[in-house]
Design a protein around this motif. Sequence first.
Motif, PDB file in Angstrom:
ATOM      1  N   VAL A 127      44.068  23.911  44.681  1.00  0.00           N
ATOM      2  CA  VAL A 127      43.151  24.931  45.185  1.00  0.00           C
ATOM      3  C   VAL A 127      42.697  25.912  44.114  1.00  0.00           C
ATOM      4  O   VAL A 127      41.974  26.862  44.420  1.00  0.00           O
ATOM      5  CB  VAL A 127      43.798  25.716  46.353  1.00  0.00           C
ATOM      6  CG1 VAL A 127      44.178  24.787  47.487  1.00  0.00           C
ATOM      7  CG2 VAL A 127      45.001  26.523  45.884  1.00  0.00           C
ATOM      8  N   VAL A 128      43.112  25.717  42.857  1.00  0.00           N
ATOM      9  CA  VAL A 128      42.723  26.638  41.787  1.00  0.00           C
ATOM     10  C   VAL A 128      41.197  26.782  41.779  1.00  0.00           C
ATOM     11  O   VAL A 128      40.461  25.797  41.754  1.00  0.00           O
ATOM     12  CB  VAL A 128      43.261  26.155  40.431  1.00  0.00           C
ATOM     13  CG1 VAL A 128      42.796  24.745  40.103  1.00  0.00           C
ATOM     14  CG2 VAL A 128      42.873  27.129  39.331  1.00  0.00           C
ATOM     15  N   PRO A 129      40.685  27.994  41.839  1.00  0.00           N
ATOM     16  CA  PRO A 129      39.235  28.187  41.956  1.00  0.00           C
ATOM     17  C   PRO A 129      38.438  27.614  40.788  1.00  0.00           C
ATOM     18  O   PRO A 129      37.387  27.008  40.984  1.00  0.00           O
ATOM     19  CB  PRO A 129      39.098  29.715  42.035  1.00  0.00           C
ATOM     20  CG  PRO A 129      40.402  30.172  42.612  1.00  0.00           C
ATOM     21  CD  PRO A 129      41.427  29.250  42.021  1.00  0.00           C
ATOM     22  N   ILE A 179      44.799  34.574  25.997  1.00  0.00           N
ATOM     23  CA  ILE A 179      44.559  34.773  27.425  1.00  0.00           C
ATOM     24  C   ILE A 179      43.075  35.073  27.609  1.00  0.00           C
ATOM     25  O   ILE A 179      42.534  36.004  27.004  1.00  0.00           O
ATOM     26  CB  ILE A 179      45.395  35.939  27.976  1.00  0.00           C
ATOM     27  CG1 ILE A 179      46.882  35.632  27.822  1.00  0.00           C
ATOM     28  CG2 ILE A 179      45.051  36.206  29.433  1.00  0.00           C
ATOM     29  CD1 ILE A 179      47.777  36.787  28.216  1.00  0.00           C
ATOM     30  N   GLU A 180      42.418  34.279  28.408  1.00  0.00           N
ATOM     31  CA  GLU A 180      40.990  34.457  28.617  1.00  0.00           C
ATOM     32  C   GLU A 180      40.731  35.684  29.487  1.00  0.00           C
ATOM     33  O   GLU A 180      41.237  35.784  30.605  1.00  0.00           O
ATOM     34  CB  GLU A 180      40.393  33.216  29.274  1.00  0.00           C
ATOM     35  CG  GLU A 180      40.541  31.949  28.434  1.00  0.00           C
ATOM     36  CD  GLU A 180      39.907  30.751  29.116  1.00  0.00           C
ATOM     37  OE1 GLU A 180      38.817  30.917  29.706  1.00  0.00           O
ATOM     38  OE2 GLU A 180      40.494  29.663  29.069  1.00  0.00           O
ATOM     39  N   GLN A 181      39.971  36.624  28.989  1.00  0.00           N
ATOM     40  CA  GLN A 181      39.621  37.828  29.739  1.00  0.00           C
ATOM     41  C   GLN A 181      38.265  37.594  30.409  1.00  0.00           C
ATOM     42  O   GLN A 181      37.218  38.008  29.919  1.00  0.00           O
ATOM     43  CB  GLN A 181      39.561  39.038  28.798  1.00  0.00           C
ATOM     44  CG  GLN A 181      40.867  39.338  28.085  1.00  0.00           C
ATOM     45  CD  GLN A 181      41.947  39.835  29.033  1.00  0.00           C
ATOM     46  OE1 GLN A 181      41.659  40.364  30.110  1.00  0.00           O
ATOM     47  NE2 GLN A 181      43.203  39.658  28.646  1.00  0.00           N
ATOM     48  N   SER A 182      38.275  36.889  31.520  1.00  0.00           N
ATOM     49  CA  SER A 182      37.032  36.556  32.215  1.00  0.00           C
ATOM     50  C   SER A 182      37.236  36.702  33.713  1.00  0.00           C
ATOM     51  O   SER A 182      38.367  36.748  34.211  1.00  0.00           O
ATOM     52  CB  SER A 182      36.611  35.121  31.897  1.00  0.00           C
ATOM     53  OG  SER A 182      37.563  34.203  32.420  1.00  0.00           O
ATOM     54  N   LYS A 183      36.135  36.761  34.430  1.00  0.00           N
ATOM     55  CA  LYS A 183      36.203  36.842  35.892  1.00  0.00           C
ATOM     56  C   LYS A 183      36.900  35.602  36.450  1.00  0.00           C
ATOM     57  O   LYS A 183      37.710  35.695  37.383  1.00  0.00           O
ATOM     58  CB  LYS A 183      34.802  36.956  36.486  1.00  0.00           C
ATOM     59  CG  LYS A 183      34.799  36.969  38.002  1.00  0.00           C
ATOM     60  CD  LYS A 183      33.390  37.038  38.574  1.00  0.00           C
ATOM     61  CE  LYS A 183      33.422  36.983  40.104  1.00  0.00           C
ATOM     62  NZ  LYS A 183      32.048  37.025  40.680  1.00  0.00           N
ATOM     63  N   GLU A 184      36.611  34.442  35.869  1.00  0.00           N
ATOM     64  CA  GLU A 184      37.202  33.198  36.345  1.00  0.00           C
ATOM     65  C   GLU A 184      38.726  33.214  36.171  1.00  0.00           C
ATOM     66  O   GLU A 184      39.465  32.795  37.062  1.00  0.00           O
ATOM     67  CB  GLU A 184      36.589  32.008  35.606  1.00  0.00           C
ATOM     68  CG  GLU A 184      35.141  31.723  35.946  1.00  0.00           C
ATOM     69  CD  GLU A 184      34.171  32.674  35.244  1.00  0.00           C
ATOM     70  OE1 GLU A 184      32.977  32.668  35.611  1.00  0.00           O
ATOM     71  OE2 GLU A 184      34.601  33.415  34.325  1.00  0.00           O
ATOM     72  N   GLN A 185      39.175  33.715  35.012  1.00  0.00           N
ATOM     73  CA  GLN A 185      40.615  33.784  34.783  1.00  0.00           C
ATOM     74  C   GLN A 185      41.269  34.763  35.738  1.00  0.00           C
ATOM     75  O   GLN A 185      42.372  34.521  36.248  1.00  0.00           O
ATOM     76  CB  GLN A 185      40.899  34.208  33.348  1.00  0.00           C
ATOM     77  CG  GLN A 185      42.391  34.255  33.012  1.00  0.00           C
ATOM     78  CD  GLN A 185      43.030  32.888  32.973  1.00  0.00           C
ATOM     79  OE1 GLN A 185      42.916  32.167  31.995  1.00  0.00           O
ATOM     80  NE2 GLN A 185      43.708  32.506  34.043  1.00  0.00           N
ATOM     81  N   ILE A 193      40.253  35.569  38.797  1.00  0.00           N
ATOM     82  CA  ILE A 193      40.312  34.954  40.133  1.00  0.00           C
ATOM     83  C   ILE A 193      41.415  33.903  40.183  1.00  0.00           C
ATOM     84  O   ILE A 193      42.184  33.823  41.162  1.00  0.00           O
ATOM     85  CB  ILE A 193      38.954  34.339  40.522  1.00  0.00           C
ATOM     86  CG1 ILE A 193      37.873  35.424  40.590  1.00  0.00           C
ATOM     87  CG2 ILE A 193      39.060  33.609  41.854  1.00  0.00           C
ATOM     88  CD1 ILE A 193      38.185  36.548  41.556  1.00  0.00           C
ATOM     89  N   ASN A 194      41.539  33.104  39.135  1.00  0.00           N
ATOM     90  CA  ASN A 194      42.624  32.111  39.086  1.00  0.00           C
ATOM     91  C   ASN A 194      43.992  32.784  39.176  1.00  0.00           C
ATOM     92  O   ASN A 194      44.889  32.327  39.894  1.00  0.00           O
ATOM     93  CB  ASN A 194      42.542  31.309  37.788  1.00  0.00           C
ATOM     94  CG  ASN A 194      41.535  30.175  37.857  1.00  0.00           C
ATOM     95  OD1 ASN A 194      40.914  29.942  38.893  1.00  0.00           O
ATOM     96  ND2 ASN A 194      41.364  29.466  36.749  1.00  0.00           N
ATOM     97  N   ALA A 195      44.171  33.869  38.411  1.00  0.00           N
ATOM     98  CA  ALA A 195      45.466  34.556  38.389  1.00  0.00           C
ATOM     99  C   ALA A 195      45.772  35.194  39.736  1.00  0.00           C
ATOM    100  O   ALA A 195      46.902  35.121  40.240  1.00  0.00           O
ATOM    101  CB  ALA A 195      45.480  35.611  37.289  1.00  0.00           C
ATOM    102  N   LEU A 196      44.766  35.838  40.341  1.00  0.00           N
ATOM    103  CA  LEU A 196      44.980  36.468  41.650  1.00  0.00           C
ATOM    104  C   LEU A 196      45.238  35.417  42.723  1.00  0.00           C
ATOM    105  O   LEU A 196      46.015  35.652  43.655  1.00  0.00           O
ATOM    106  CB  LEU A 196      43.780  37.332  42.027  1.00  0.00           C
ATOM    107  CG  LEU A 196      43.684  38.676  41.307  1.00  0.00           C
ATOM    108  CD1 LEU A 196      42.382  39.386  41.673  1.00  0.00           C
ATOM    109  CD2 LEU A 196      44.872  39.568  41.658  1.00  0.00           C
TER     110      LEU A 196
END
Length: 593
Positions: free
Chosen positions: A264-266, A409-415, A417-420
Motif C-alpha cells: 500500500v506504499v503510496p 533521506i529524500e526531503q519531498s512530499k512523496e517521502q 506521505i510514505n513515512a506518515l
Amino acid sequence: MKAAVTTHVLMQPQPDAGLGGDTATFLDRVSKRLESLSHEASGANWKYETDVNDDNAKAALESTLVLNEAVLEVLRELPAHTGSTEDEKRMLNLLALMGGVPTDPAEQESLASIQSKMTTIYATATVNGLKLEPDLTELLQRSRNPEKLLMGFIGWRNATGPRTKPMFGEFVRLLNKGARDGGFKDAADLWRAGYDMPVADFTSMISGIWDEVLPLYEQLHCYTKHRLQSFYGDKVVPLDDGLIPGHLLGNMWSQDWSNIYDLVVPFPDVTPIEITPALVEQGYTAERMHRLSEEFYTSLGYPPLPASFWTKSMLVRPKDREVVCHASAWDFGNDDLRIKMCTAITGEELLTVHHEQGHLYYDHFYGVQPYLYRDAAADFFHEAIGDTIQLSVVVPEHLKKVGLIKGKIEQSKEQTINALMAVALSKVPTLPWALLVDVWRWRVFSGEIAEADYQSSWVALVEEFQGVKRPVPSTDADFDPAAKFHISANVPYIRYFGAGVLQFQLYEGLCAAIGHTGPLHKCDFYRNHKAGKRFADMLSLGRSKPWQEAIRVATGGTSDTLDGRPLVRYFEPLMEWLKQHNDGRSCSWKGRK
C-alpha cells in the motif's frame, strides 16, 4: 503490555467505625503486606509464563488466591477509615481499586482456575504444529499467498476458540459476582470506575474521541481496501460490502497493518522507510535491539536499565519449554525490572521493545512514591509511555542517526506521505480494534449480549468498528474472542485506545518543551534533556495525582483531558492526500453505524 496480577475497581470508603487502628498505621501496615504478597504473586506468575507447566500453573494460582484473600481482608477493614488528609483519602480509594473478586473462597478459586486454563490454552495452542510466536505471526506478516494466510488466520481461531468457549460463560458469571460483591452493577461498571471521573463521563469521552479520529480511519481503510483489491483481485477482495478480509492485513487481529506497507506504499518508486531489512542486514540480535532502545531512554538523561534486567529477562523464546510469548513488562520492586517477549528481528518488534521499556522507565521513576502510588496515573498512561518514544523513533532523521537508514533521506512530499503512511498503518488501526474489544466485553458483562450470541456479536462489532470481515462464516463451535491474549488473560483493553490517543498528546507536549517548530511528525527529541525532564516529571507522579494532572504536567499546562486533536494534527498531510486519492470512491462498509 504491563503485566498485572489484580483487577482494579473503585469503591468509596464509608464513615469511620473506629476499627483497625488509625488510618496512617492502617495504610502503612496493609501497604507493606500487599507489596510483599504482590511481588510473590508476580514471581509465581513470571515463573509460570516463562515455563508453562501444571506445577507452575498451580503455584501461580495459589499465590494469586493468597493475594486475593489479603485484598479482601483489606476491603473488609476499609469502611473503618475515611482519612484526615488528601493523601490518606486518595490512598484509601486506591486500596479500594484492588477489589473485584468474589468473596466466596470457592468462587475465587474457580475464577482463578478458569483464567489459568484459558491462558494455558492460548500459550500452548498450535496450528499444524505452528505456534503463534513466531510461526503464525511471521506467516501473517510476510506471506502474500491468500490460502496460507487463511490457514493461519482461521487456524489460530480454531485452535483457541472451541476449547475456551465452554468455560467463558461461567468466567463472566464469576467476574460479575465479584463486581456485585464490591458494590457494582456488573464487571463492566467495575472496569470503567477507576478513571477519576464518573463512568458515564468516561464512556462519553471515549465516544467523543472516536468521533474525532474516525474520519482518518475511514480514509485509511478506503485506500487500503482498494490497494488490496488491486493486488489480490476481485475474488479475494470483493468490494460489494466494503469490508476487508481480515487475513490479508498482516496481523492476526487486523489491529496493525504495518506489515502490508509494501502493498500500500503510496509512492513505491520513492525509497521506502523500512526498518526490518536494515536490522537483518546489520545482524541485529534480540539483545542488541533492547540495547538500542535503552540508549534512547538514556539519551534523555535517564539511567541505564539495571544489570539484573539483562540476566533475569526473557528476551527470546527458550527451546526447552513452553512459554507465554506475549510481550509484557514486569516490576518486582527495588528496581528489579524485566521484560518477557520472544523478540523477532523486525521493525515492528523494535517498536514493541521501545514500548515495553517505556513501562519499565515508568516503574523506575514512580518507584520513589509510596507503594500505593506506584502505578500509572491511569492504565492508558502505562501503555502510552513507550509509544510516545516510538513516535520519535520513526522519524526518518532519527533512524539515520542510529544507523538504520543509510544514505540520503529524500526531503519531498512523496517521502513525507510514505513515512506518515508507515506510522498510520501501525497506529491508526489499533484504535477501532481496542475500542471494540471492550465494547464487546462491557455488553457481555451487562447482559446486553447473551451467551448464545457471543460469536455473532463479536463478528458484527469487528465489521462495524474495523470494517473487517471473517474470511469464512462462523460455526456453532467458534469463539473468536479467545484468539486474543487479553481476553483469555482477562486484561481490560480500553487502555490501548486511550494510549493510542494519549501518546500524540504527550509527544506534542515533549516537542513543545524542546521548542520544536514545523510539522509535528518531524519532531525528534532524542538526546534532549529538556524533553526528558518534562517526561520524567510526569512519570514520577505515578498515581499520586489524578491523571488529568499528569496530562497538565506533560503538556506544559495546555491540556487536562484526553484529546484526539494532536493525533489528527500529526497525520494532517496524509489525511489530505488520502482524501484526494479516494475522491469518487465509496468508502463505506457493511455494518458501519
